[in-house]
Structure formats: C-alpha cells, structure tokens
Design an enzyme around this catalytic site. Structure first.
Site, PDB file in Angstrom:
ATOM      1  N   GLY A   1      43.052  64.942  99.639  1.00 27.12           N
ATOM      2  CA  GLY A   1      42.958  65.166  98.206  1.00 27.12           C
ATOM      3  C   GLY A   1      44.007  64.356  97.469  1.00 27.12           C
ATOM      4  O   GLY A   1      45.011  63.927  98.048  1.00 27.12           O
ATOM      5  N   CYS A   2      43.765  64.177  96.174  1.00 23.09           N
ATOM      6  CA  CYS A   2      44.680  63.359  95.384  1.00 23.09           C
ATOM      7  C   CYS A   2      46.042  64.031  95.234  1.00 23.09           C
ATOM      8  O   CYS A   2      47.081  63.400  95.413  1.00 23.09           O
ATOM      9  CB  CYS A   2      44.058  63.048  94.026  1.00 23.09           C
ATOM     10  SG  CYS A   2      43.415  64.496  93.151  1.00 23.09           S
ATOM     11  N   PHE A   3      46.045  65.340  94.916  1.00 19.28           N
ATOM     12  CA  PHE A   3      47.324  66.040  94.798  1.00 19.28           C
ATOM     13  C   PHE A   3      48.058  66.089  96.137  1.00 19.28           C
ATOM     14  O   PHE A   3      49.262  65.817  96.193  1.00 19.28           O
ATOM     15  CB  PHE A   3      47.117  67.459  94.264  1.00 19.28           C
ATOM     16  CG  PHE A   3      46.741  67.534  92.815  1.00 19.28           C
ATOM     17  CD1 PHE A   3      47.598  67.065  91.829  1.00 19.28           C
ATOM     18  CD2 PHE A   3      45.538  68.084  92.411  1.00 19.28           C
ATOM     19  CE1 PHE A   3      47.268  67.148  90.472  1.00 19.28           C
ATOM     20  CE2 PHE A   3      45.193  68.171  91.070  1.00 19.28           C
ATOM     21  CZ  PHE A   3      46.046  67.711  90.100  1.00 19.28           C
TER      22      PHE A   3
ATOM     23  N   THR B  44      48.077  64.040  98.612  1.00 21.34           N
ATOM     24  CA  THR B  44      48.692  62.749  98.931  1.00 21.34           C
ATOM     25  C   THR B  44      50.056  62.616  98.264  1.00 21.34           C
ATOM     26  O   THR B  44      51.029  62.191  98.888  1.00 21.34           O
ATOM     27  CB  THR B  44      47.751  61.599  98.497  1.00 21.34           C
ATOM     28  OG1 THR B  44      46.521  61.713  99.230  1.00 21.34           O
ATOM     29  CG2 THR B  44      48.366  60.235  98.759  1.00 21.34           C
TER      30      THR B  44
END
Lengths: 345, 345, 345, 345
Positions: free
Chosen positions: D148-150, D152
């Site tokens: 997920g972006c968060f 990372t």
C-alpha cells in the site's frame, strides 16, 4: 462606539478590518504602517473597497494616543512590547496579536525569539487571551497576549483534560497542519506559490516558537510540566489549521470520559464545538469563521486518545479571537461581530 | 556526448536538468549562477538528489569557453545578448531561453523591455526556435531564440491558418491562462501563495511583452501585419498554459477546413497533437511533457473559429523546446530526451 | 420576521443558509430535499453547526404552503416551474435560483434544456433578477428568475454600454473562468478533485446554456440582437468567476467614455464596484461576498475595450443575489444580510 | 521484449502506462476493463495521446493467458485473488497492486476488508513487494503483493531501526498526509473538488486498512508485535504522501545512531534517499518519481526521534514500485524505466 486603532498592515490587520466592518460597537479610526504610509487601505486590500476610506498612517504613538480607546497590535515580535509600555499608561487597552506577551518567562522568550524582552514587568499582568479558559481575567485586564494560531488549536482540546487528570502528561504528540497565510504577507521563498502548491512538508521541526507556548499553557492546565512534541506542517491552502493530538489516558480512566469532559467544558460556548462521536473536523468547516471544532477518537484497547481540532488561523487563530478578547475587555457582548458560519465550499 | 553548460539557476534551468537527466547524448558539465555560487544544485532543487553532483559556479565566460559545446542561456532579459556575443565566436552554440533575440526589431525590443539592445547585429542571424515552423533554419544556425511560453501556445495553432489564408488577420483575440511558474522563482507579492491561490485575475492587460512577439510571428505567417489582442491571466496552478483564440474565417472558407489544415500541417509531429473533433485540451494532459495539444471549435453560422491550445509553460513553453532546438542544432534526433507523456493526475 | 423556505440542499442552498444566518428579517423555517430527508442540515454542512437545527423535509408543496411567506427554489432545471405554478397562487413569493424562468422564449429553453417548459405562461411575469438593472420591476413582482452565475458577470459590465450605444453589437467575446462550485455538489468525473486540480480547460464550447441567456439580456440592453461568443473555462478553485470581455467601441466613441458611463451607472450601488483606472479585478477580492468588481482597459489605437469582472459564483452569482432580490420583493432594505467584504486571503 | 497485461483502468493503470512508455524491455499488449471496454486508452487518458493505440478489452482470463508473460493486477480488493489463482498456473507472473496478498493472516484480511479470502493458499507464497527489504525473495517469486501507499512510507524508515533494535516497539505514531489520487478515479463526495480543496482533515481514524499492514511489517522487522497508531489525512493535492513518524529510542541508544543506521541501510539504493541532517522532505521533491526521501530529527533530550518520509503515492507508492518489482522478477535491471527525477515545481 469605541474608537479602535490597528498597528500593522499584514494579513491579521486585514482580517481585523474584515471582521470589524460588521461590528457596531467598534470603529477603526486609524491603521498604522511602516511600508505603506499614505496608501489607502483598500488599495492594499481591494476586498475592502467600499468598506473603508482609511489611509495608512505612520507607526508612532502620537497617531494612537488621544484618538483610540483600544489598540490591536499586529506587529512582528519585539515591537509590541515597546508600544504597549506607552499605550497602557495612556489608558489605551491593548490586544497584542504578536508573541511578546505570550511566554511568562522572559528567558524563554529570549531563547526562542532571539531578543531581549523590552517590557518584562508587563509579563505577569498580561493575560493569555483564550477566553474559554481565562474569561474572567480577560474581562479585568488592560493587556491581552493573543495566543498563537497553533497553540489555540492544541490548548483548547488538551487543557480541560489535563486539568481534570484524564491524560498522562508525558508523551503528548501535537502534529499540526497549517495553511500558508500563517506565514504572513511578506514574500519569501517558503511561501512562494510554486514552492508550496501541490506539496506538503514539515518545518521548524523541534524548534518552532509555538512549542514552548503550548507547553507553558498545558503545564498550567496540568499543574505540572508536560512533556510534549510539536511539529507543524505547511499545507497548500490559504487558511486553516488542523491539529492532530495523540495522548494516553491515565490508568483507570475510560476513554469515553474524554468526550464527556470536553462536551461539558464547552457546552454553551459559541466558538468551540465538540463534534458528534465518529465525526472528525475539517478545516473547510471553519473557513473564515471564529469557530474551533474538536473531534475525538478514543481507542479503548490501547488507552490512547486522538483529538483533532480545526480552526481558521487568521480568525479564531488570530484576529477573531483578538476581537473576542477586546469585546470582553470593553464589556461588549463577547461574540459581537463574530457570529457567522464559515464559507464553504 | 556533447558537453552542455547552463547559465542561470531558475525554474527553466531546473527543468533543463530534469529533462537532460534522461538524455544520453548531452551531459551538463556546468551550471552558472549569480546568487548561489558554491551551492550544490541538489540543495537548491532537492528533486535532483541522486541525479547530479554539480555545484553552481560563477556566471562568467571563462567557466563556459573551452568546456562546453553548447550553452542554454536561462537568464533575465538583457543578459543573454552580452553572453551570446562572446560565446558564438568561441564556437559555442547558444539557445537563449530569454527574450533577447525574439523580436527582430531592436526598437520594439527597447520599447517593451526598457533596454538598449546590446547585440542588434545578431538579431537577423538568430532563428526563432519553433521547430515545427522553422526546423531547417534551426538545424543550420548557431543561435536560437527560444520562444516565449505564451507565444508558443498562440503561434502554433494560428500560423498555418494565416499562412494558408483561412483566417482574417484582423480582430484576433488571444486569451491566455497561465500557471504561476512562468513568473519565475524569485519571491514577489504577485506570486506569493496566498495572493494567488483560490483566485484568478488578468495581468499586463494591453502591455505584456509577449504581445509584440506573437504579433511578429503571426505577421510573418500571414505575410502582412496582424491585428491581435493578447491578454494573459494567472491561474492557481504550478504549470500549464491554456490559450483560447478567437478568430474569423475568411469569407468563403468553410470552418471545417481549419481542422483539416492543422491536421495536415502537424501530422507526423511528435510534439504537436490535434485533438479529435469535439475534444478540447486540458493543461493537465501535458503536465511535465513537451507536447502541445490543440482543440478546434468551428462555428459555421458565425464564421468564427475557436482554437484552444494547452502546453506546459516550462517544458514545451521553455526548457523542453530548448532541448528540441539544440537536438536539431547538434544533429541529434529531434525528440531525444523528450518522448514521454505528461504526469496525470 | 418573514418565514422562508428553501427547496434543495446543494451548494446554493448552503450559501443561502450561511447568508441568512446573519439576516434579522428572514428566518428559514424549512428546507426540503429529495436525497437527505430526515438528516440534520448541520450533518450535511458541518460549517453550520451551531447556526441551525433544521432537518431536511420531503420536497412537496404541503411542507411550504401555509408555513412560508417566500421560497427560494434551488433546484435542477425543470423542477422549479412546476413548484412555482402552485406556490404563487398560494401567495408565496418565489425566487428561482434555477434556469426555468430566465429565458423569455420557451422554444429557446426547450432547445437548450431539452425539456418542454411546464409553465410558459409565467415567463412574461417573471422578472430577471439583476437588481442593478431591474430594481423597480423586482420590487413589484412575486416571481424572480435569479440570473445564472456567468450571465451576471457578463451582463452587468456590458448592458449599460450597449444601452447607451457605446459598443458595437457584433463580435463581442465573453471568455469566462469559473471555480468548480458552479458544477454543484453531486460527484462526477468532471468535478473529481484529481481531474480538476492543477489544470485549466474550456468546456461547453459553443453550446453552454448561459450563452443564450447572456445574448437575451444584451439584446434587451442594446435594443437589437447582439452577436456574441461565450466560452467558459474551469479553474482549480472553489469559488469565483472572472469574465474577460472583448468588444469594439462604436466609431467616434472615445474609449475613456466607457469608464465614465460605467462609473456613473453604478455610483451608489453597494454591490457593483468600478475599479480605478489600471486596476483589474481578482476573484479573491470578492470571495464569499455579494460584490461584483469591474475593471476596464480601453485601447485607444484599436478602438477596443476589454472589460473584466469578478464575482463569487455562489453569492453574487446565485444565493447572495437571490437574497438581494427577495429583500426588494419583501420591502426590506436591499442590502440586508449582505453587507460584508470578501474573505481574503 | 516481455509482453505485459494490465488489468484495470484506474489511476494506477494510467501511471503504469506512463512509466512503461519509457521502458524498453516491457511492452503493454493489453489492458482490461469493466466499464470502458471498447474505448481507446488515450480517450480515457488523453495525456497518453501519441503513446498508445490500445483499446480496453473485457476483463477475463482469455484476454491474458497466452498473450502475456506477466500481468499487473490493478483492481479493487477481492478481485485479484481470483485472477491470480488462474494466471499463476498458466505461467504468468503477477504483481498485485491491490490488497489481496498483503496481509499474511487471512482472518485479519477478512476483518478489515469484509471479504472471505479466495486464495488463502497463496498468502505464504506471495512476497511483500518492498525491494529494499525483500529484494532476493522478489527475484525468486511469481507473485508479488505490491505494498500500500501509506505502508511504503511508514515501513521503509522504521523497519531497519526496529530490526537493529534502536527503537522501542511501543507507542509508535504514524501520522500520514496524502494527496487525493490515492482515493482512485471513481467520483465520490469525499474526493469531489469542492469538498477537498482549501481544507485538510483526517479520515479512517483508528480503522484504516493500511494500519494492520504497517503493523504486520513492523512486527516482522522487530521480531515481535509492535504497538502503533496510524492516522491518515487528506491534503488538497493530486499526488504525494508525507508520513511523520514519532518513536522513542531504546534506553542507551544515541539519537544520532538513527541517522547512521538508515544511511548505511539505504546507501546505494536508487529509490530511497536519506536527506542531509536538518533537511526534511517535501512531497514536491518526488512528484511523479519513484523516489522516497527520508528526513530525520533526533531529539537528544527527550530520547525521541521524528522520521519524515515523502513519496509519490501513485509511483513509489504503487505503479513505480510495481514495475521495480516486476523488473526484479523478470531479471531486468531493477531501475529500468524508473530513473528520472520528480517534476518540480
């Protein structure tokens, strides 16, 4: 009709003029400037076209004494102290929107503001201008230190909880996100459009001047020193501060008590609103208004509470609160000129 | 590998560095500055961290001659002319991203730029750097006047239509809307975040320097003077120029011919795209890319045509086009380093 | 205290509530909705927390008749006509913020709105709600067609000049730039954040419904048909419309006469301000206010004039103007509830 | 040339196409869709005009098997698992940009995603796609769960410090601020322009699905469960995530060791950059790029460390990292197609 002077011509001065245009017991009789003497205020701020004919005058005491009942000092730090020293003896009430009278400890001021304090004898007299916490003192004073924008958003949610012993006084995290108007109107790279738009970043990490101010007031509320970390971030928007606060409840305290205590503390307040369970504030909901909204998330398992507040940094975070304070000082209805909702969308 | 110098450290210089990071036949060997001598480029522009170890050097000719095959001059107007006068005889090809060689008429330059032109003898030699119009001349020159950002967006849609006699040369309206990076990196009130964000306004109405530049090139295309009105507006975004052009077709010309002529003119071009009927461009679609998109609306009843173009003012409007020009001048594939789509959303 | 109903719960309804919160002669007694029946208004619009306890009611006539003295219809086109047909006979004055009564020609309505008009017999009775042009008629009517946001910005600068014969009635270009709130609150791709932010583009080129509305009113002002081209653009901001108008003066007319005529026409108006020579408006200067600002550039050589107006599309372009109209209809001071400056920055 | 399929047509699919346009060892041979079958990709995403002639095909396995060497699954959660079950046996390598294979614990998946997991037998085989932590495993796998972006932004700064025992595993605060593209392309009120622009607010407080994903990976790094609080906020910008992390160092650990450990861990990495002392990241510096920047503030007195990371949520937070992973899986140079700086300003 009270006669009011404004010293300074930045964004907080402009917001004072916007708000006072609708205030029927205060009349702005002069605005003092250093860089724009002789210019019409509505040339500087064309949004005021039709609302004022004032022309900026030189920033000296003669332009205030004898003309004003009260003065808003909207000046860079260091300059208000000198002015207040002269205005107060002349019977002029002062609300300082700058930082000169916020810290009670002159040494702390000198460390964070790199200046010798010019009027340390006034520090004890100055009342910290959070009406919801210090209403009676404000009514009785002639000098108010209007709080910083970040401190307003951090102190109002935390202070009642610390006072009543619900929260641990260690490990409090205050993570704030501010619009750009807090940086003022003077052009600089850090508020240059292309350096701000379409991005977010922290600044002043570990060193921001509002850190000790928040710590001071939380300490007063708790009755002992509070260990707190404050980090501001710059958000690509004009107005608004969102403050996300992380704290631990004291052993034995139920997380839901946090909601009850804040609800009770601020019931009846016009300018502090506790949002319903499950609703978190949005800075858009207070845009241009004098209102601070607070949302609460209580994590029962972890004994953690997350408090989120939203305010408009120029209004409840500066000029609106300043007017709220002066209303109290002059015996005017506290909310006069401030009872309107935010502009959304 | 050609050795390249960059003179200047503003946004167009930064965009040159971004684009040249992916160019395998040009290597930037030095960047010259006046205000940031001795500072690492990636300290000025942290987006370049890991892509360059260059340190800004003093802005003088010794730092270029003998080290560079070609130089991009990304300087305020007035400064390029002086530099080019020395660089060209030393065998260094120059692409001037400033305004010094755009107007063929030195008197017009002096009127609009308030400066005596320092190298009027170079004006005829300099080639106006629109590769889609002047490709062969650019291949053969040692000095390119890289077009202004607004002119690029106005000339590419209009020139072929004027050349082929489809449009009346009177009453052309060019209404442009630009992002803020066109104003450069130096802080000033007009590009201060809070003065720009959440608003739009025109500027330089009737007096903007890109007006005569557009008129010059449209006149060359039409073979006679063109009567044109140019109005730029500032839009709260970093990059992008949208240009809305209003013109009348010549009597007897069918409005749909406009689409055909542009389609044919730009078929095969990598960096100019005619959008399908009914589709109008959006600056977001060319964000960060070297592409200019054109949409056409032909109003049959009124014999009017509306042309709308979108480009990225820093790329096709400045640094990307400059590289496209230098590729041609050096005999490199024209699109080298520039063949990638925009960043959206 | 007049009892007021609002039909609709979109952004214009929210702006009515914001403005009426400070109006001491109108009280909103009900708000009708289709999708949010039973929900508190301050749950839909948390900026209104503390200012209203209203709950959305079903959108039917029974909820209005007998309870309201006047009603604001803030509905999609086609729905107002049906409601007005019933409300007027019940003695309820109506201000329609939608499009149903703006075009005097039902056939034109049907062509542009793809609907049979349900109440064509009311078209002649309805007064076009631009108080600065039709003040007396508005005072005497029971039905106002509140103008579109774009038409307000185009008609107020142009109408007096056409009426007095200063401008040619052919070749008028109206290039408008609007914030996104004009598209309403219903989510769609064209107002999805990432599709709008950091870009600008035109829309509805040659087909936008406000085109015939502008043409109608300019025709009335000129006393004959006007040939005009209208192109709207979408700007990444919440509020505001900037309208850039290009027109030619009649032979023999001096360009400076344009300034004089507008200055004289709007002298004494609270909500239309002619800016000083050389100053062009900025939508930020009217953000959240009911004011329209006009700047004028007269090009003597070319006999061209550029008029630029700025307004807040939700306030002077919709809800503020609607209140201004209802104030007139009810015999209340025209500016009641509307006399405050914009929020800037 | 590897043949690549993309399943899905949202923003991450578009960013894959942008990045793969410059990748000379992968060729996109098909893109599958549910809502846009039969439409050209460059009609959906006009920024790709000139870069692709692909037309969206129906989303079924027949359109992939036999045509592709590898597939990017850019689908809502729940849909990838079913597809991967069929593609893997057909010899097609999969990178899942969705959430189906991120959590190792199917029960946790079912609790947070409200779905029975369709392919729990693949959970152990799937490799969590953070190349800087799991490079060798990624090289050897046929199935990558792209983070997920968060996560990372939270895991890369914290994991090495937990692994080496520098930080306490309790009381970690992860306060994230995201651009709006993370919410995808489907219109909804929470990403409607006017509801987002000019404001900031938290969402999913205490319940966001990326919380358990972060906790899982931090637990793996620490070798024991980690007590962590994650709060995301929505920022008015298209791209970018800034993550502000608060943690305590273990007793006896010097705060400066934090910098050394991260510096050493990421030395030599192309896509993770530790900023110099005193410099904090800005999401603008990584806009459109595959780079994550980390800044460190160590508070010696309080034994606290503040870590701040910035990334582009669509690139390093999704599509760029997915390509980085597939490069590894296919034996291609890891950074192929990704070595360019961000677009700034």
């Amino acid at each position: 009709m009270y006669k009011i002077g404004i010293v300074g011509d930045g964004y907080t001065a402009a917001d004072l003029l916007r708000l006072l245009a609708g205030h029927d017991e205060m009349e702005v009789v002069c605005i003092l400037s250093t860089e724009n003497v002789g210019r019409r205020v509505d040339a500087l701020y064309p949004q005021l076209t039709g609302f004022t004919d004032l022309v900026c005058e030189e920033s000296n005491l003669d332009n205030l004494i004898g003309r004003c009942d009260a003065v808003f000092l909207a000046l860079p730090h260091g300059l208000s102290a000198v002015m207040a020293m002269e205005l107060l003896p002349a019977g002029i009430k002062c609300v300082d929107l700058g930082a000169d009278f916020r810290l009670k400890n002159a040494a702390l001021y000198e460390r964070y503001y790199d200046k010798i304090h010019e009027a340390p004898e006034l520090l004890q007299e100055a009342v910290y201008g959070l009406p919801e916490l210090y209403r009676e003192k404000i009514r009785g004073t002639r000098l108010v230190a209007n709080p910083g924008c970040f401190p307003t958003g951090a102190i109002l949610p935390l202070a009642p909880l610390l006072t009543q012993g619900l929260l641990q006084a260690e490990g409090i995290i205050v993570d704030s996100k501010s619009g750009v108007s807090g940086a003022g109107r003077t052009p600089k790279q850090s508020s240059h459009f292309c350096e701000v738009n379409e991005g977010i970043h922290p600044y002043g990490v570990g060193t921001h001047r509002h850190g000790p101010e928040i710590a001071q007031e939380l300490g007063f509320a708790a009755g002992r020193p509070v260990e707190m970390l404050f980090t501001p971030h710059l958000v690509p928007m004009n107005r608004g501060i969102l403050t996300t606060i992380y704290a631990r409840v004291q052993p034995g305290v139920k997380a839901e008590a946090v909601h009850e205590v804040l609800e009770e503390k601020y019931r009846g307040e016009s300018f502090v609103k506790i949002l319903p369970d499950g609703v978190m504030p949005h800075t858009k909901w207070v845009y241009g208004s004098n209102i601070l909204q607070i949302g609460i998330y209580a994590d029962r398992e972890k004994d953690r509470v997350i408090l989120v507040s939203a305010l408009d940094n120029l209004t409840k975070g500066a000029s609106g609160q300043a007017i709220q304070n002066l209303n109290l000082m002059l015996g005017i209805t506290e909310g006069k000129g401030l009872n309107f909702p935010g502009v959304h969308p």
